[in-house]
Design a protein around this motif. Structure first.
Motif, mmCIF file in Angstrom:
data_model
loop_
_atom_site.group_PDB
_atom_site.id
_atom_site.type_symbol
_atom_site.label_atom_id
_atom_site.label_comp_id
_atom_site.label_asym_id
_atom_site.label_seq_id
_atom_site.Cartn_x
_atom_site.Cartn_y
_atom_site.Cartn_z
ATOM 1 N N SER A 266 -7.479 10.259 -3.393
ATOM 2 C CA SER A 266 -8.777 9.741 -2.975
ATOM 3 C C SER A 266 -9.271 8.617 -3.868
ATOM 4 C CB SER A 266 -9.808 10.874 -2.938
ATOM 5 O OG SER A 266 -9.468 11.837 -1.948
ATOM 6 N N VAL A 267 -8.948 8.653 -5.154
ATOM 7 C CA VAL A 267 -9.432 7.615 -6.074
ATOM 8 C C VAL A 267 -8.408 6.513 -6.309
ATOM 9 C CG1 VAL A 267 -10.955 9.244 -7.234
ATOM 10 C CG2 VAL A 267 -8.659 8.845 -8.158
ATOM 11 N N ASP A 268 -7.210 6.676 -5.782
ATOM 12 C CA ASP A 268 -6.169 5.652 -5.934
ATOM 13 C C ASP A 268 -6.459 4.521 -4.948
ATOM 14 O OD1 ASP A 268 -3.911 4.086 -6.041
ATOM 15 O OD2 ASP A 268 -2.487 5.747 -5.939
ATOM 16 N N SER A 269 -6.867 3.362 -5.459
ATOM 17 C CA SER A 269 -7.247 2.243 -4.584
ATOM 18 C C SER A 269 -6.074 1.696 -3.790
ATOM 19 C CB SER A 269 -7.866 1.120 -5.410
ATOM 20 O OG SER A 269 -6.938 0.622 -6.374
ATOM 21 N N LYS B 205 0.827 -1.200 0.000
ATOM 22 C CA LYS B 205 0.000 0.000 0.000
ATOM 23 C C LYS B 205 0.871 1.263 0.000
ATOM 24 C CE LYS B 205 -4.096 -1.891 0.080
ATOM 25 N NZ LYS B 205 -5.113 -1.645 -0.970
ATOM 26 N N THR B 206 0.266 2.372 -0.467
ATOM 27 C CA THR B 206 0.999 3.615 -0.696
ATOM 28 C C THR B 206 0.437 4.754 0.136
ATOM 29 O OG1 THR B 206 1.476 2.963 -2.972
ATOM 30 C CG2 THR B 206 1.658 5.307 -2.458
ATOM 31 N N ARG C 78 0.414 2.210 9.848
ATOM 32 C CA ARG C 78 -0.272 0.968 10.211
ATOM 33 C C ARG C 78 -1.765 1.208 10.411
ATOM 34 N NH1 ARG C 78 4.117 0.526 13.783
ATOM 35 N NH2 ARG C 78 2.731 0.925 15.552
ATOM 36 N N VAL C 79 -2.106 2.292 11.083
ATOM 37 C CA VAL C 79 -3.519 2.587 11.327
ATOM 38 C C VAL C 79 -4.214 2.924 10.012
ATOM 39 C CG1 VAL C 79 -5.129 4.146 12.489
ATOM 40 C CG2 VAL C 79 -3.124 3.292 13.717
ATOM 41 N N ALA C 80 -3.549 3.668 9.146
ATOM 42 C CA ALA C 80 -4.140 4.012 7.854
ATOM 43 C C ALA C 80 -4.401 2.755 7.030
ATOM 44 C CB ALA C 80 -3.221 4.966 7.095
ATOM 45 N N LYS C 81 -3.475 1.806 7.061
ATOM 46 C CA LYS C 81 -3.689 0.548 6.348
ATOM 47 C C LYS C 81 -4.872 -0.210 6.935
ATOM 48 C CE LYS C 81 0.403 -1.399 6.522
ATOM 49 N NZ LYS C 81 1.451 -2.404 6.210
ATOM 50 N N ALA C 82 -5.007 -0.184 8.264
ATOM 51 C CA ALA C 82 -6.125 -0.872 8.912
ATOM 52 C C ALA C 82 -7.457 -0.220 8.556
ATOM 53 C CB ALA C 82 -5.921 -0.887 10.424
ATOM 54 N N SER D 7 -13.196 -2.018 3.356
ATOM 55 C CA SER D 7 -13.586 -3.063 2.405
ATOM 56 C C SER D 7 -13.893 -4.392 3.102
ATOM 57 C CB SER D 7 -12.480 -3.271 1.366
ATOM 58 O OG SER D 7 -11.270 -3.694 1.992
ATOM 59 N N LEU D 8 -13.981 -4.375 4.432
ATOM 60 C CA LEU D 8 -14.170 -5.608 5.196
ATOM 61 C C LEU D 8 -15.586 -6.143 5.056
ATOM 62 C CD1 LEU D 8 -13.005 -7.658 7.262
ATOM 63 C CD2 LEU D 8 -13.815 -6.129 9.075
ATOM 64 N N LYS D 9 -15.687 -7.447 4.817
ATOM 65 C CA LYS D 9 -16.964 -8.138 4.801
ATOM 66 C C LYS D 9 -17.015 -9.113 5.975
ATOM 67 C CE LYS D 9 -17.689 -7.804 -0.185
ATOM 68 N NZ LYS D 9 -17.967 -8.533 -1.441
#
Length: 465
Positions: A63-66, A2-3, A160-164, A170-172
């Motif tokens: 914002s649009v970069d997944s 991730k970036t 780390r928090v941003a990645k979480a 996107s969590l299901k």
């Protein structure tokens, strides 16, 4: 990987020579931080933002970069804050305001007005801080020279928090059955959970799992049993009961893969078609980072998945837990945390054993489960509650301790802890906050990690300790 975008603020007042220097210095800082954070995140250098159009462009791109999970902003020079308004209004990713400067020390003998013009992060960052406050944008702030250890650690925490948070969005979460009948604290507003955190929580009948269990092949069971033998000590003659759990795990993995879910919950009140309550199967899944909670508690299942994602690469244990009973010896009070079966093997102090015993609830066959004593060390117990108008996190400081005596007649995984600052005040605060009996216990995350997650998701937080 991730970036995170690294945006440097300036303005076109200073001329091309200064802006060239701003860009060069920014690249140098990004390269240094990238080397320190290479196992955590990929930093993306962005050309200095010098006007409103450039800021709008980069905030929209982020914002649009997944693959982008957040933005770091630093003002190398003064950067008038009105330029930032429209861009910041478009930004949907977590934001870190890095308050640092290119030079660590003032060159006392050489400092002049040219130096002052370019080295005014102290000036520019205050302007930026004002507009963030005026726009009421939730953000993190890290203060300190960028090469200092504490500054790097604080930036790593944000990453780390941003990645979480990105993972959370996107969590299901799959619910086999619904919430345990008549239980209040584990219930919640699934629609609001999706609006606030991104959690897609959907109900599935246990029959969906039963059908997959019936399709598991002997080869799949054999392979899973070999995995169990490598990871755990099989301390039972009832191999068929262990094989049954192997079928459940194979089926659960297929179900989770097909639905895209990374967390789930079940309830012992809805097991029609299963011979056992899933125990060993669930424990092994939790050990691989799959979120889980019992009795339909989707909130704790989701929170455990998010916190496990947040703790990736950090030493320690994280997972679902339940307060069961106390030792109330005066001055030595301790909590016994466990569950009927489902405690993650990440909490095991020694190699877990697979055992088969009666459960005494649910009316099913004796289930296979992992049995072990828990790890020790400082940690947190975190509960999420739905207050009707909002969600709240309650985070309590605890110390995981070695169990004082053996428990030969309690064949479940267990963890014991002391509550800080002391038992009476800690438990009273927990009860007054409305926190439940289900929680996520972690020795990997700190209070600062939890507080930052709460801040960036605009979640109410109660800290105990």
């Amino acid at each position: 990987m991730k970036t995170i975008y690294f945006i440097t603020g300036s303005q076109d007042l200073y001329g091309e020579e200064v802006l060239t220097r701003v860009a060069s210095d920014s690249k140098e800082i990004v390269a240094f931080l990238q080397n320190k954070l290479k196992d955590t995140i990929k930093l993306k250098y962005v050309a200095p933002a010098i006007n409103s159009e450039a800021i709008i462009d980069v905030c929209q791109r982020a914002s649009v970069d997944s693959n982008c999970v957040g933005v770091i902003a630093w003002m190398r020079t003064f950067s008038p804050a009105k330029m930032w308004i429209k861009g910041l209004q478009r930004l949907t990713k977590p934001l870190l305001h890095l308050h640092t400067q290119y030079n660590e020390k003032i060159p006392y003998d050489a400092i002049d007005m040219d130096y002052m013009n370019i080295n005014q992060s102290a000036h520019g960052d205050r302007e930026f801080g004002f507009i963030l406050k005026r726009l009421n944008i939730a953000h993190d702030i890290v203060v300190g020279y960028y090469k200092h250890k504490q500054t790097i650690e604080a930036i790593a925490r944000f990453c780390r928090v941003a990645k979480a948070i990105d993972y959370s969005r996107s969590l299901k979460v799959a619910m086999f059955g619904s919430n345990m009948r008549e239980v209040a604290v584990t219930d919640g507003d699934r629609v609001e959970s999706q609006i606030k955190y991104g959690w897609e929580v959907n109900y599935y009948g246990i029959g969906d799992l039963v059908e997959l269990v019936s399709q598991v092949t002997d080869k799949e069971v054999s392979d899973k049993m070999a995995e169990y033998a490598q990871k755990y000590d099989i301390a039972t003659d009832n191999v068929e009961a262990v094989k049954e759990q192997a079928r459940y795990e194979v089926a659960l993995r297929k179900f989770l893969s097909a639905t895209g879910a990374n967390a789930f919950c079940d309830t012992f009140q809805d097991l029609r078609g299963l011979n056992q309550l899933p125990g060993l199967a669930v424990q092994n899944l939790m050990g691989d980072g799959i979120g889980f909670a019992a009795e339909g508690d989707y909130k704790t299942a989701a929170l455990s998945a998010v916190f496990m994602k947040m703790s990736e690469g950090v030493k320690g244990s994280t997972g679902f837990m339940e307060d069961y009973t106390y030792d109330l010896s005066e001055g030595q009070e301790v909590v016994l945390g466990s569950h009927m079966l489902e405690v993650s093997p990440s909490f095991a102090a020694t190699k877990p054993k697979i055992e088969v015993h009666p459960l005494g609830i649910g009316g099913k066959s004796d289930p296979a489960r992992l049995v072990f004593d828990g790890v020790t060390g400082n940690g947190l117990q975190v509960s999420m509650l739905d207050e009707g108008c909002d969600f709240r996190l309650v985070s309590a400081q605890i110390e995981l301790v070695k169990q004082p005596k053996p428990m030969p007649r309690l064949p479940v995984a267990r963890v014991m802890w002391k509550i800080k600052p002391n038992f009476k005040s800690g438990v009273k605060a927990w009860l007054e906050s409305g926190a439940g009996h289900h929680s996520v216990v972690t020795t990997a995350l700190t209070e600062e990690d939890v507080a930052l997650f709460a801040k960036l998701t605009s979640t109410s937080l109660t800290l105990i300790g």
